[in-house]
Design a protein around this motif. Structure first.
Motif, PDB file in Angstrom:
ATOM      1  N   GLY A  34       5.845  53.510  13.322  1.00  0.00           N
ATOM      2  CA  GLY A  34       4.848  53.972  13.469  1.00  0.00           C
ATOM      3  C   GLY A  34       4.079  54.275  14.496  1.00  0.00           C
ATOM      4  O   GLY A  34       2.658  54.719  14.776  1.00  0.00           O
ATOM      5  N   GLU A 172       4.140  62.156  13.101  1.00  0.00           N
ATOM      6  CA  GLU A 172       4.450  60.795  12.457  1.00  0.00           C
ATOM      7  C   GLU A 172       4.853  60.206  11.676  1.00  0.00           C
ATOM      8  O   GLU A 172       5.967  61.563  11.093  1.00  0.00           O
ATOM      9  CB  GLU A 172       2.438  61.570  11.676  1.00  0.00           C
ATOM     10  CG  GLU A 172       1.766  61.370  12.363  1.00  0.00           C
ATOM     11  CD  GLU A 172       0.841  61.743  11.972  1.00  0.00           C
ATOM     12  OE1 GLU A 172      -0.758  61.436  12.081  1.00  0.00           O
ATOM     13  OE2 GLU A 172       0.123  62.924  11.314  1.00  0.00           O
ATOM     14  N   ALA A 201      -4.429  64.225  17.623  1.00  0.00           N
ATOM     15  CA  ALA A 201      -3.032  63.172  17.621  1.00  0.00           C
ATOM     16  C   ALA A 201      -3.843  61.619  18.327  1.00  0.00           C
ATOM     17  O   ALA A 201      -3.283  61.072  17.649  1.00  0.00           O
ATOM     18  CB  ALA A 201      -2.164  64.386  18.553  1.00  0.00           C
ATOM     19  N   ARG A 204      -5.118  60.301  15.084  1.00  0.00           N
ATOM     20  CA  ARG A 204      -4.712  59.304  14.226  1.00  0.00           C
ATOM     21  C   ARG A 204      -3.496  58.800  15.185  1.00  0.00           C
ATOM     22  O   ARG A 204      -2.628  58.290  14.426  1.00  0.00           O
ATOM     23  CB  ARG A 204      -3.193  60.966  13.758  1.00  0.00           C
ATOM     24  CG  ARG A 204      -4.611  61.349  12.593  1.00  0.00           C
ATOM     25  CD  ARG A 204      -4.027  62.940  12.122  1.00  0.00           C
ATOM     26  NE  ARG A 204      -3.100  62.001  11.582  1.00  0.00           N
ATOM     27  CZ  ARG A 204      -3.766  62.416   9.922  1.00  0.00           C
ATOM     28  NH1 ARG A 204      -4.327  62.809   9.602  1.00  0.00           N
ATOM     29  NH2 ARG A 204      -2.464  62.440   9.056  1.00  0.00           N
ATOM     30  N   LYS A 205      -3.149  58.308  15.709  1.00  0.00           N
ATOM     31  CA  LYS A 205      -2.779  57.695  17.366  1.00  0.00           C
ATOM     32  C   LYS A 205      -0.910  58.273  17.188  1.00  0.00           C
ATOM     33  O   LYS A 205      -0.395  57.663  16.562  1.00  0.00           O
ATOM     34  CB  LYS A 205      -2.584  56.397  16.734  1.00  0.00           C
ATOM     35  CG  LYS A 205      -4.533  55.561  16.890  1.00  0.00           C
ATOM     36  CD  LYS A 205      -4.216  53.665  16.747  1.00  0.00           C
ATOM     37  CE  LYS A 205      -5.513  53.201  17.224  1.00  0.00           C
ATOM     38  NZ  LYS A 205      -6.456  54.311  16.992  1.00  0.00           N
ATOM     39  N   ALA A 206      -1.093  59.652  17.289  1.00  0.00           N
ATOM     40  CA  ALA A 206       0.109  60.017  16.478  1.00  0.00           C
ATOM     41  C   ALA A 206       0.945  60.720  17.764  1.00  0.00           C
ATOM     42  O   ALA A 206       0.636  60.674  19.470  1.00  0.00           O
ATOM     43  CB  ALA A 206       0.389  61.737  15.560  1.00  0.00           C
ATOM     44  N   TRP A 207       2.350  61.150  17.728  1.00  0.00           N
ATOM     45  CA  TRP A 207       2.885  61.927  18.987  1.00  0.00           C
ATOM     46  C   TRP A 207       3.044  63.046  18.776  1.00  0.00           C
ATOM     47  O   TRP A 207       3.344  64.337  17.047  1.00  0.00           O
ATOM     48  CB  TRP A 207       4.702  61.697  18.747  1.00  0.00           C
ATOM     49  CG  TRP A 207       4.948  62.160  19.789  1.00  0.00           C
ATOM     50  CD1 TRP A 207       5.133  61.727  21.124  1.00  0.00           C
ATOM     51  CD2 TRP A 207       7.060  61.785  19.870  1.00  0.00           C
ATOM     52  NE1 TRP A 207       6.065  62.817  21.733  1.00  0.00           N
ATOM     53  CE2 TRP A 207       7.082  62.383  20.612  1.00  0.00           C
ATOM     54  CE3 TRP A 207       7.557  62.109  19.208  1.00  0.00           C
ATOM     55  CZ2 TRP A 207       8.894  63.012  21.062  1.00  0.00           C
ATOM     56  CZ3 TRP A 207       9.018  61.713  18.762  1.00  0.00           C
ATOM     57  CH2 TRP A 207       9.401  62.849  20.072  1.00  0.00           C
TER      58      TRP A 207
END
Ligand code: ZN
Length: 254
Positions: A34, A172, A201, A204-207
């Motif tokens: 996550g 994600e 990003a 959504r705290k994504a990469w």
């Protein structure tokens, strides 16, 4: 064996479009982790025009990060439409500075039109060339032109922790690490598009992986100016992104 980047044209036939759609569903390796709870950004440079290894590397380093360079060894020391490519001494310097060296095949082969053994040969030739200059076998890979077909995708997926493509998206849980999305920092609308993806990003705290080429005052159609890269990374800092290499992101996502 070297494909000329300047004369390359993507397969725009129905067959080519269907292959791309099908490939996104085939031989997937879904991301699991996550993530660390904050957004992450990787800056990748394909082919390595020399300006990516000098100006590009300096701007990424000035923002406290390391970049990932996807090297196609046959291009090194030659000239192209993005300006001169890096020489081996530049690759060695990047490594000494802590940047990641990834694989991009030896001859910049279009893996949408290769069988599995040819794709593996392209990777092994590149690894041998890198090894001859003291560079260990890369952990990550970028598909030249973003293209791949079934046999090369299956053949290469066990060799790398992440294989990067060119379709847009975030990484994600559930994203395919064998054909990972990225967003191009190229062309006139690049900065606007990249900032839109960075805001997504960040929410959504994504990469997010960016792909870039030359970094110069008058960039090629695939490149960007130093000011653009600077503003994009300033924006990333303001949005709370951590700058990581692709190998580090793949480790977190596995
Ligand atoms: Zn390339």
């Amino acid at each position: 064996m070297t494909t000329s980047i300047s004369t390359y044209e993507a397969d725009r036939s129905i067959r080519g479009k269907l292959r791309r759609r099908w490939m996104r569903l085939y031989a997937r390796r879904p991301a699991r982790g996550g993530g660390p709870g904050h957004p992450r950004l990787s800056v990748t440079f394909d082919d390595a025009p020399i300006t990516a290894t000098t100006t590009g590397a300096q701007i990424v380093a000035a923002h406290g990060g390391k970049a990932t360079y996807f090297i196609a060894a046959s291009l090194l020391g030659t000239d192209g439409l993005m300006g001169p490519y890096a020489a081996w001494r530049d690759v060695e310097r990047l490594r000494a500075q802590g940047h990641e060296i990834g694989c991009h095949t030896w001859g910049h082969a279009d893996l949408g039109h290769c069988d599995g053994p040819r794709a593996e040969q392209e990777v092994m030739l590149n690894h041998h060339a890198l090894a001859a200059h003291g560079v260990p076998a890369p952990h990550t890979f970028a598909y030249p032109y973003g293209e791949v077909s079934a046999a090369p995708k299956a053949a290469l997926s066990s060799r790398f922790s992440l294989l990067r493509a060119l379709h847009h998206g975030l990484i994600e849980p559930g994203a395919d690490l064998n054909q990972a999305p990225s967003v191009g920092l190229e062309g006139h609308s690049a900065e606007r598009d990249v900032v839109t993806w960075m805001r997504r990003a960040a929410e959504r705290k994504a990469w997010l992986i960016l792909n870039a080429h030359d970094v110069q005052a008058t960039p090629s159609p695939w490149g960007c100016t130093p000011e653009t890269l600077q503003r994009v990374l300033d924006c990333a800092q303001a949005l709370g992104f951590e700058l990581i290499t692709v190998a580090e992101g793949a480790r977190q996502a596995a």
